[in-house]
Write an enzyme that holds these catalytic residues in place. Structure first.
Site, mmCIF file in Angstrom:
data_model
loop_
_atom_site.group_PDB
_atom_site.id
_atom_site.type_symbol
_atom_site.label_atom_id
_atom_site.label_comp_id
_atom_site.label_asym_id
_atom_site.label_seq_id
_atom_site.Cartn_x
_atom_site.Cartn_y
_atom_site.Cartn_z
ATOM 1 N N CYS A 55 0.809 -1.220 0.000
ATOM 2 C CA CYS A 55 0.000 0.000 0.000
ATOM 3 C C CYS A 55 0.843 1.271 0.000
ATOM 4 O O CYS A 55 0.623 2.178 -0.813
ATOM 5 C CB CYS A 55 -0.977 -0.007 1.173
ATOM 6 S SG CYS A 55 -0.218 0.022 2.813
ATOM 7 N N HIS A 66 -5.848 1.995 -4.214
ATOM 8 C CA HIS A 66 -4.909 1.411 -3.258
ATOM 9 C C HIS A 66 -4.505 0.006 -3.661
ATOM 10 O O HIS A 66 -5.093 -0.606 -4.563
ATOM 11 C CB HIS A 66 -5.524 1.393 -1.849
ATOM 12 C CG HIS A 66 -6.656 0.413 -1.685
ATOM 13 N ND1 HIS A 66 -6.939 -0.218 -0.498
ATOM 14 C CD2 HIS A 66 -7.597 -0.059 -2.560
ATOM 15 C CE1 HIS A 66 -7.985 -1.002 -0.629
ATOM 16 N NE2 HIS A 66 -8.409 -0.930 -1.866
ATOM 17 N N HIS A 72 -2.489 1.027 6.938
ATOM 18 C CA HIS A 72 -2.869 1.027 5.521
ATOM 19 C C HIS A 72 -2.984 2.462 5.029
ATOM 20 O O HIS A 72 -3.337 3.366 5.789
ATOM 21 C CB HIS A 72 -4.208 0.300 5.318
ATOM 22 C CG HIS A 72 -4.513 0.007 3.875
ATOM 23 N ND1 HIS A 72 -3.807 -0.920 3.143
ATOM 24 C CD2 HIS A 72 -5.427 0.547 3.011
ATOM 25 C CE1 HIS A 72 -4.284 -0.965 1.901
ATOM 26 N NE2 HIS A 72 -5.253 -0.073 1.802
#
Length: 347
Positions: free
Chosen positions: A261, A321, A309
């Site tokens: 990510c 993402h 994240h």
């Protein structure tokens, strides 16, 4: 208007998720129930929890990796400084030795005594001036020699400290890697126990859960005041990120074959001319924060309390993402996970 745009974005996101769903795998023998699981929803939550823990460990791995690179680069710099310092000390010692040999050739008398014995006044004055220059030069050589030796001691001490830090980061990386691999393996084992139809239902459960969270986020009025446009750099970052769609999530990766990510977000902003920290936690810590109602496309959304994240906001309530192992870079609802903060790389 923004609510309608948000609803349109949600429809687009759901459609993309359905279109990108992987094909059904061949059936396998009937699986044993997952430990502690009473339904497919329980399995989904277990898998989600395992991947979340893997993401947290991935951030720790990436941070240790980044720190290890910094320490390695510094050690190389120090090694070069030590080599240069030793060469300089050799040169200075040679110069000091040359001065000593010159004195020996003059009969071993100190320069001051040689001048005092001179019968020529002008020669005496000229010699006195040279004496002062020579003494100054000698003192300069000795002073530089001492300073260079002190620098070498400092470089050596720092290099030793950097080696210890490097070793510490290596241990952290190894521990994080084991944690990541164990969690991903456990999650995959749960998925592999499922029949093909159950895997398809599992993906549908994931999508439904994300859609419910996104709908609640939109209904909360989160998009009501969001109407900012992307900056020039933000547009470049978004363009880079969208070109990566369909590439796999790979933990610790920064492209071009795949990304985790923060690997995706850091490389997107690097391509836009704004280098940012490598990990989601460092992005949260070091980049300027902005309120959600002032969020603009290109900003980064940090998720979960542990900042494990990160995604890039692309407008209309959507983000792009790299979700998790087994998934691909994709578009999703910006509110499909709990938002911790929003940061702006080009503030």
């Amino acid at each position: 208007m923004n609510r309608r745009r948000g609803a349109s974005a949600l429809t687009l996101i759901c459609a993309m998720a359905i279109l990108s769903a992987p094909g059904l795998a061949h059936a396998v023998p009937a699986p044993e129930p997952a430990p502690g699981a009473t339904s497919l929803e329980d399995v989904r939550k277990q898998i989600e929890d395992l991947y979340h823990k893997a993401a947290t460990a991935t951030d720790a791995y990436n941070l240790a990796e980044e720190e290890a690179k910094k320490q390695s680069d510094r050690i190389v710099f120090l090694a070069n400084q030590i080599v240069a310092g030793k060469a300089r000390i050799t040169e200075l010692k040679n110069r000091a030795g040359a001065a000593a040999r010159a004195q020996y050739r003059s009969g071993g008398l100190p320069p001051g005594a040689t001048l005092a014995l001179s019968n020529d006044p002008q020669q005496f004055l000229d010699g006195a001036d040279r004496l002062r220059q020579g003494e100054k030069a000698t003192m300069g050589v000795l002073g530089e020699l001492n300073a260079t030796q002190a620098d070498l001691q400092r470089y050596a001490a720092e290099a030793s400290s950097r080696w210890q830090t490097l070793e510490s980061n290596r241990i952290k990386k190894d521990a994080a890697k084991k944690e990541i691999e164990s969690k991903i393996a456990a999650a995959k084992a749960l998925e592999n126990r499922l029949l093909a139809e159950e895997r398809a239902r599992l993906l549908k459960l994931e999508q439904d859960d994300a859609s419910r969270k996104q709908t609640r986020w939109l209904k909360s009025g989160a998009l009501k005041d969001i109407n900012s446009k992307a900056s020039a750099a933000g547009k470049l970052a978004i363009a880079y990120a969208t070109r990566q769609m369909g590439k796999p999530y790979i933990w610790g990766a920064e492209g071009p074959r795949g990304y985790d990510c923060s690997g995706l977000t850091s490389q997107a902003w690097l391509a836009a001319g704004h280098p940012i920290p490598r990990t989601s936690q460092e992005q949260l810590r070091l980049l300027p924060h902005v309120p959600i109602d002032q969020m603009r496309p290109g900003d980064l959304i940090i998720y979960f309390d542990d900042a494990s994240h990160v995604a890039m906001y692309i407008g209309d309530g959507a983000m792009i993402h790299a979700p998790r192992p087994g998934r691909f870079v994709t578009v999703a609802g910006a509110g499909s996970m709990p938002i911790k903060a929003v940061v702006r790389p080009d503030a």
